[in-house]
Design an enzyme around this catalytic site. Structure first.
Site, PDB file in Angstrom:
ATOM      1  N   ASP A 154       0.808  -1.123   0.027  1.00  0.00           N
ATOM      2  CA  ASP A 154      -0.188  -0.243  -0.020  1.00  0.00           C
ATOM      3  C   ASP A 154       0.773   1.261  -0.091  1.00  0.00           C
ATOM      4  OD1 ASP A 154      -2.521  -1.250   0.061  1.00  0.00           O
ATOM      5  OD2 ASP A 154      -2.402  -1.637   2.040  1.00  0.00           O
ATOM      6  N   ASP A 199      -6.258  -4.535  -6.479  1.00  0.00           N
ATOM      7  CA  ASP A 199      -5.870  -3.361  -5.851  1.00  0.00           C
ATOM      8  C   ASP A 199      -4.486  -2.863  -6.057  1.00  0.00           C
ATOM      9  OD1 ASP A 199      -7.602  -5.067  -4.551  1.00  0.00           O
ATOM     10  OD2 ASP A 199      -7.957  -3.771  -2.798  1.00  0.00           O
TER      11      ASP A 199
HETATM   12  N1  GLY Z   1      -7.387  -1.640  -1.399  1.00  0.00           N
HETATM   13  C1  GLY Z   1      -8.292  -2.040  -0.247  1.00  0.00           C
HETATM   14  C2  GLY Z   1      -9.697  -1.740  -0.646  1.00  0.00           C
HETATM   15  O1  GLY Z   1      -9.970  -1.491  -1.641  1.00  0.00           O
HETATM   16  O2  GLY Z   1     -10.220  -1.930   0.297  1.00  0.00           O
END
Ligand code: GLY
Length: 408
Positions: free
Chosen positions: A125, A185
């Protein structure tokens, strides 16, 4: 977008584009007022500049994340939580939209608190976290003073790349032999690698980003373009790189498509085409978009249910705003009738999100902008609630739209 195309688009606005264009000043003014109030309610930990830059208080630092309906209070989360860059990112976009320098100063404040993420290697992230914050800071302040942080963060993200699989490990500990988890993601975090490759001249970051995007394209989607959420890749000798397990993750099931994951893919493959000009990514961005846009369960207002297999349940406004922002960029790359259809869909989504059905009034959701987001329904977490990243991509989409119509 070239200037000629921008002029063409501006010259022949559809009635919906004309309506959205007329509403922009009011939406930006209301959004800025919301975020001024939100910021006044956020109570940051007092920390000296020296401690901040030397990372001494990192484990105690927090950033605004969301709204706790039960207590009516702001939900502050660790700066290592995946969304910590979206709040300063929204402040940057609101500064860009309004020119209000008090918003710029608050954006600097919250951005610089995120610096310890440059060495955080526990998940993928850091791309979201630093590129939405420091990335917008460098762009809007026209400064290179944050480039070292961004490049260091790219190094950290690259340390999660496993050459034998050609993939970045999204979740889990580096070196864990039992699982190798990847989620769509992760596509979003490749933008930081592309930035670092161009900035540093080191092609390694670009190679990692392309490899991850290409493997994800091959394995993470069904034939119809719908996404899985979590794949566990095999690391056993003889099976390395094959898909060992599909997990439902934040979606309804392994047979349906989680809406926000689909939006990450739309945005992510469009971004990878922008950065690499590889036509395979452009074609794939259209495939994943067509799945979402033409899905029988896509509601008339363009804001998806939280999962494409969950019609009648909660909408996810964040899936709508991420998709709208991605679509605006994709529309320009594709052009012609298909590009116009993508753009029209994005405009419909933005008009919906700006309407009272989604856009908040007063302090009903702690001055975040968009109601009706879904964080993690199977985990019973953040259901029908504002999400800071929903606001971020909504503002980004509005600015992309404004830039495309501001020449007439
Ligand atoms: N990247 C985590 C979400 O979209 O919840």
């Amino acid at each position: 977008m070239t200037l000629t195309l921008a002029l063409m688009v501006a010259a022949i606005l559809t009635p919906q584009e004309t309506e959205l264009k007329a509403k922009l000043p009011d939406i930006f003014a209301k959004s800025a007022a919301h975020y001024r109030a939100l910021d006044a309610a956020a109570t940051p930990l007092a920390v000296s500049e020296k401690d901040l830059w030397e990372g001494r208080e990192a484990s105690r630092l927090q950033a605004p994340h969301g709204f706790k309906r039960a207590t009516g209070k702001l939900d502050m989360r660790s700066i290592y939580w995946w969304t910590s860059g979206h709040y300063p990112g929204s402040l940057w976009y609101l500064y860009e939209a309004t020119g209000d320098t008090t918003l710029r100063d608050r954006a600097v404040f919250w951005t610089e608190r995120l610096a310890p993420n440059q060495t955080a290697d526990t998940n993928h992230d850091v791309g979201f976290i630093t590129y939405c914050s420091f990335g917008n800071a460098r762009r809007l302040l026209k400064t290179d003073k944050y480039d070292a942080i961004l490049c260091k963060t790219a190094e950290t993200l690259a340390s999660r790349y496993e050459p034998a699989l050609g993939l970045i490990r999204s979740w889990g500990r580096i070196g864990d032999k039992k699982s190798f988890l990847v989620i769509p993601d992760n596509m979003m975090n490749l933008e930081l690698l592309e930035f670092a490759s161009k900035k540093s001249g080191d092609p390694r970051f670009d190679k990692i980003a392309r490899s991850h995007a290409t493997k994800t394209m091959a394995n993470h989607f069904r034939d119809d373009g719908g996404t899985y959420h979590v794949l566990n890749y095999d690391q056993r000798p003889g099976f390395v790189g094959s898909v060992q397990e599909i997990r439902r993750g934040q979606g309804l099931s392994c047979r349906t498509a989680w809406s926000r994951g689909q939006s990450w893919a739309i945005y992510g493959y469009t971004m990878m085409y922008r950065e690499t000009r590889d036509p395979a990514y452009l074609a794939f961005a259209q495939k994943v978009t067509d799945y979402a846009m033409n899905h029988p369960n896509m509601p008339e207002d363009g804001i998806p249910y939280w999962d494409f297999g969950a019609p009648g349940e909660e909408r996810d406004s964040s899936a709508g705003s991420i998709m709208a922002s991605g679509l605006l960029e994709l529309a320009d790359f594709v052009g012609g009738e298909k590009g116009a259809a993508y753009r029209a869909f994005a405009v419909r989504q933005m008009l919906s999100l700006a309407s009272p059905a989604y856009f908040s009034e007063g302090d009903e959701i702690g001055h975040f902008l968009l109601k009706h987001g879904v964080g993690h329904k199977p985990g019973a977490s953040e259901i029908d609630t504002p999400l800071d990243y929903g606001d971020y991509y909504f503002l980004e989409a509005l600015l992309r739209f404004r830039n495309s119509v501001s020449k007439d």
